[in-house]
Design a protein around this motif. Structure first.
Motif, PDB file in Angstrom:
ATOM      1  N   ALA A  59       8.813 -22.574  27.831  1.00 33.27           N
ATOM      2  CA  ALA A  59       9.230 -23.222  26.587  1.00 33.27           C
ATOM      3  C   ALA A  59       8.670 -22.496  25.376  1.00 33.27           C
ATOM      4  N   VAL A  60       7.388 -22.110  25.454  1.00 34.96           N
ATOM      5  CA  VAL A  60       6.748 -21.390  24.348  1.00 34.96           C
ATOM      6  C   VAL A  60       7.415 -20.036  24.128  1.00 34.96           C
ATOM      7  N   ALA A  61       7.688 -19.333  25.208  1.00 33.68           N
ATOM      8  CA  ALA A  61       8.344 -18.028  25.092  1.00 33.68           C
ATOM      9  C   ALA A  61       9.734 -18.176  24.483  1.00 33.68           C
ATOM     10  N   HIS A  62      10.438 -19.228  24.860  1.00 33.73           N
ATOM     11  CA  HIS A  62      11.780 -19.475  24.326  1.00 33.73           C
ATOM     12  C   HIS A  62      11.714 -19.716  22.821  1.00 33.73           C
ATOM     13  N   PHE A  68      12.875 -18.290  13.821  1.00 34.33           N
ATOM     14  CA  PHE A  68      11.709 -18.870  13.155  1.00 34.33           C
ATOM     15  C   PHE A  68      10.622 -19.184  14.172  1.00 34.33           C
ATOM     16  N   GLY A  69      10.491 -18.317  15.159  1.00 38.26           N
ATOM     17  CA  GLY A  69       9.576 -18.555  16.260  1.00 38.26           C
ATOM     18  C   GLY A  69       8.148 -18.842  15.841  1.00 38.26           C
ATOM     19  N   ALA A  70       7.608 -18.027  14.939  1.00 37.45           N
ATOM     20  CA  ALA A  70       6.211 -18.199  14.528  1.00 37.45           C
ATOM     21  C   ALA A  70       5.989 -19.556  13.868  1.00 37.45           C
ATOM     22  N   VAL A  71       6.908 -19.938  12.973  1.00 42.51           N
ATOM     23  CA  VAL A  71       6.785 -21.220  12.279  1.00 42.51           C
ATOM     24  C   VAL A  71       6.868 -22.375  13.285  1.00 42.51           C
ATOM     25  N   LEU A  72       7.809 -22.276  14.223  1.00 43.24           N
ATOM     26  CA  LEU A  72       7.986 -23.331  15.213  1.00 43.24           C
ATOM     27  C   LEU A  72       6.761 -23.467  16.110  1.00 43.24           C
ATOM     28  N   LEU A  73       6.169 -22.344  16.482  1.00 48.21           N
ATOM     29  CA  LEU A  73       4.983 -22.393  17.336  1.00 48.21           C
ATOM     30  C   LEU A  73       3.809 -23.036  16.605  1.00 48.21           C
ATOM     31  N   TRP A  74       3.620 -22.683  15.333  1.00 48.49           N
ATOM     32  CA  TRP A  74       2.544 -23.297  14.556  1.00 48.49           C
ATOM     33  C   TRP A  74       2.768 -24.807  14.422  1.00 48.49           C
ATOM     34  N   ALA A  75       4.019 -25.199  14.177  1.00 49.90           N
ATOM     35  CA  ALA A  75       4.328 -26.624  14.050  1.00 49.90           C
ATOM     36  C   ALA A  75       4.093 -27.342  15.378  1.00 49.90           C
ATOM     37  N   LEU A  76       4.491 -26.707  16.470  1.00 51.41           N
ATOM     38  CA  LEU A  76       4.304 -27.302  17.795  1.00 51.41           C
ATOM     39  C   LEU A  76       2.821 -27.453  18.114  1.00 51.41           C
ATOM     40  N   GLY A  77       2.048 -26.399  17.846  1.00 52.25           N
ATOM     41  CA  GLY A  77       0.611 -26.456  18.094  1.00 52.25           C
ATOM     42  C   GLY A  77      -0.071 -27.512  17.245  1.00 52.25           C
ATOM     43  N   ALA A  78       0.337 -27.623  15.985  1.00 56.12           N
ATOM     44  CA  ALA A  78      -0.251 -28.630  15.096  1.00 56.12           C
ATOM     45  C   ALA A  78       0.067 -30.039  15.592  1.00 56.12           C
ATOM     46  N   GLY A  79       1.301 -30.231  16.072  1.00 56.75           N
ATOM     47  CA  GLY A  79       1.684 -31.534  16.600  1.00 56.75           C
ATOM     48  C   GLY A  79       0.860 -31.917  17.819  1.00 56.75           C
ATOM     49  N   ALA A 127       0.731 -18.309  19.143  1.00 60.84           N
ATOM     50  CA  ALA A 127       1.260 -18.114  17.794  1.00 60.84           C
ATOM     51  C   ALA A 127       0.482 -17.050  17.037  1.00 60.84           C
ATOM     52  N   MET A 128      -0.827 -16.919  17.336  1.00 54.53           N
ATOM     53  CA  MET A 128      -1.666 -15.936  16.656  1.00 54.53           C
ATOM     54  C   MET A 128      -1.594 -14.555  17.290  1.00 54.53           C
ATOM     55  N   GLY A 129      -0.749 -14.421  18.299  1.00 54.34           N
ATOM     56  CA  GLY A 129      -0.532 -13.099  18.872  1.00 54.34           C
ATOM     57  C   GLY A 129      -1.147 -12.852  20.227  1.00 54.34           C
ATOM     58  N   GLU A 130      -1.904 -13.825  20.758  1.00 56.45           N
ATOM     59  CA  GLU A 130      -2.496 -13.667  22.081  1.00 56.45           C
ATOM     60  C   GLU A 130      -1.466 -14.078  23.123  1.00 56.45           C
ATOM     61  N   ARG A 131      -0.557 -13.166  23.405  1.00 51.61           N
ATOM     62  CA  ARG A 131       0.590 -13.486  24.244  1.00 51.61           C
ATOM     63  C   ARG A 131       0.217 -13.880  25.670  1.00 51.61           C
ATOM     64  N   GLY A 132      -0.954 -13.509  26.105  1.00 51.40           N
ATOM     65  CA  GLY A 132      -1.372 -13.882  27.451  1.00 51.40           C
ATOM     66  C   GLY A 132      -1.837 -15.307  27.557  1.00 51.40           C
ATOM     67  N   SER A 133      -1.981 -15.993  26.423  1.00 56.33           N
ATOM     68  CA  SER A 133      -2.533 -17.345  26.439  1.00 56.33           C
ATOM     69  C   SER A 133      -1.449 -18.398  26.599  1.00 56.33           C
ATOM     70  N   GLY A 134      -0.509 -18.428  25.687  1.00 59.09           N
ATOM     71  CA  GLY A 134       0.465 -19.506  25.708  1.00 59.09           C
ATOM     72  C   GLY A 134       1.538 -19.359  26.742  1.00 59.09           C
ATOM     73  N   GLU A 135       1.764 -18.141  27.248  1.00 60.04           N
ATOM     74  CA  GLU A 135       2.906 -17.904  28.108  1.00 60.04           C
ATOM     75  C   GLU A 135       2.514 -17.799  29.576  1.00 60.04           C
ATOM     76  N   GLY A 136       1.262 -18.051  29.889  1.00 61.35           N
ATOM     77  CA  GLY A 136       0.827 -17.907  31.261  1.00 61.35           C
ATOM     78  C   GLY A 136       1.589 -18.815  32.202  1.00 61.35           C
TER      79      GLY A 136
END
Length: 276
Positions: A59-62, A68-79, A127-136
């Motif tokens: 879902a995160v990778a999608h 607007f991927g970056a904005v959506l990820l920040w909003a999702l993380g904040a939620g 969202a901050m660029g650590e692609r190995g974290s959210g997409e594991g």
């Protein structure tokens, strides 16, 4: 001035409580987005056999791949962080309702706080660029955790205990959905007839679908403990795919996937009508 000062602590507390409630509603919306995406990916797997991940990582990778991927990820993380803060407040101060101060209710809220805080951390790291974290892959994570537990003294019993707990949680989620226990947490008396129907359809079907996935996760853990084999442990992606390996085939997977989509819709309803 004395009167103003006397009211300031109460006013500040009210502001904090309102902020926590707003965070909770944002959290329910964020959860809805995740389940909608996971469910949609599961539908595609059922219909096409694609190798996309039907879990949080997929879902995160999608989301990241959109315009607007970056904005959506920040909003999702904040939620998700808002949801964690709300669950923390329930664990510390007690939840709403007659059983909100019970020890088991506070413990459940604390566990949910840890889960959502971890999810928020992974999404925000991605969202901050650590692609190995959210997409594991949750499948790999589940196997790695199971292997570590099996290496401990009495590891088989640790894995079995956790697996039975997850299996029981899945059945509990499904049964509570069938019994419509979610109504206890909604402003049910203020809902229109069509709103109640929406929450019943999505709450029952979505809860059953979600419960079945958790039950499949727990069952795989029981098998891993029994066989002393971490490779038998499944993450969310493998657990969802396992429904296609039953006699019902892809049709059962499609039903479960539709349930996950409906649970996403139910989460949006909770964001609006949950009694906080």
């Amino acid at each position: 001035m004395t009167t103003v000062k006397a009211h300031m602590p109460g006013a500040g507390r009210a502001v904090r409580e309102e902020a926590v409630r707003a965070g909770a509603r944002a959290g329910f919306a964020a959860r809805g987005v995740l389940y909608l995406l996971v469910g949609a990916l599961a539908v595609r797997i059922a219909l096409t056999g694609t190798d996309e991940q039907a879990d949080r990582g997929g879902a995160v990778a999608h989301l990241a791949a959109t315009s607007f991927g970056a904005v959506l990820l920040w909003a999702l993380g904040a939620g998700l962080a808002g949801m964690a803060a709300w669950r923390l407040s329930e664990a510390v101060l007690g939840a709403a309702g007659p059983k909100g101060d019970k020890v088991y209710t506070r413990a459940l809220s604390a566990g949910r706080c840890v889960f959502y805080a971890g999810s928020a951390f992974l999404v925000l790291s991605f969202a901050m660029g650590e692609r190995g974290s959210g997409e594991g892959s949750t499948d790999r994570q589940s196997r790695d955790l199971t292997a570590r537990l099996l290496e401990l003294p009495g590891g088989r019993w640790w894995v079995g205990a956790v697996a039975v707990g997850v299996l029981a949680a899945g059945l509990w989620i499904a049964v509570r959905a069938v019994l419509r226990k979610y109504r206890d947490h909604l402003a049910w008396g203020r809902l229109e007839t069509y709103q109640r129907r929406f929450m019943d359809v999505t709450g029952v079907a979505g809860g059953i679908g979600r419960g079945l996935v958790f039950a499949a996760l727990g069952l795989s853990g029981v098998r891993a403990a029994t066989a002393f084999d971490p490779s038998r442990a499944k993450g969310m992606d493998d657990a969802i795919r396992s429904f296609a390996q039953t006699p019902a085939g892809p049709w059962l997977l499609l039903v479960v996937a539709a349930g996950l989509v409906l649970f996403g819709a139910f989460s949006f309803g909770q964001a609006k009508w949950r009694d906080l």
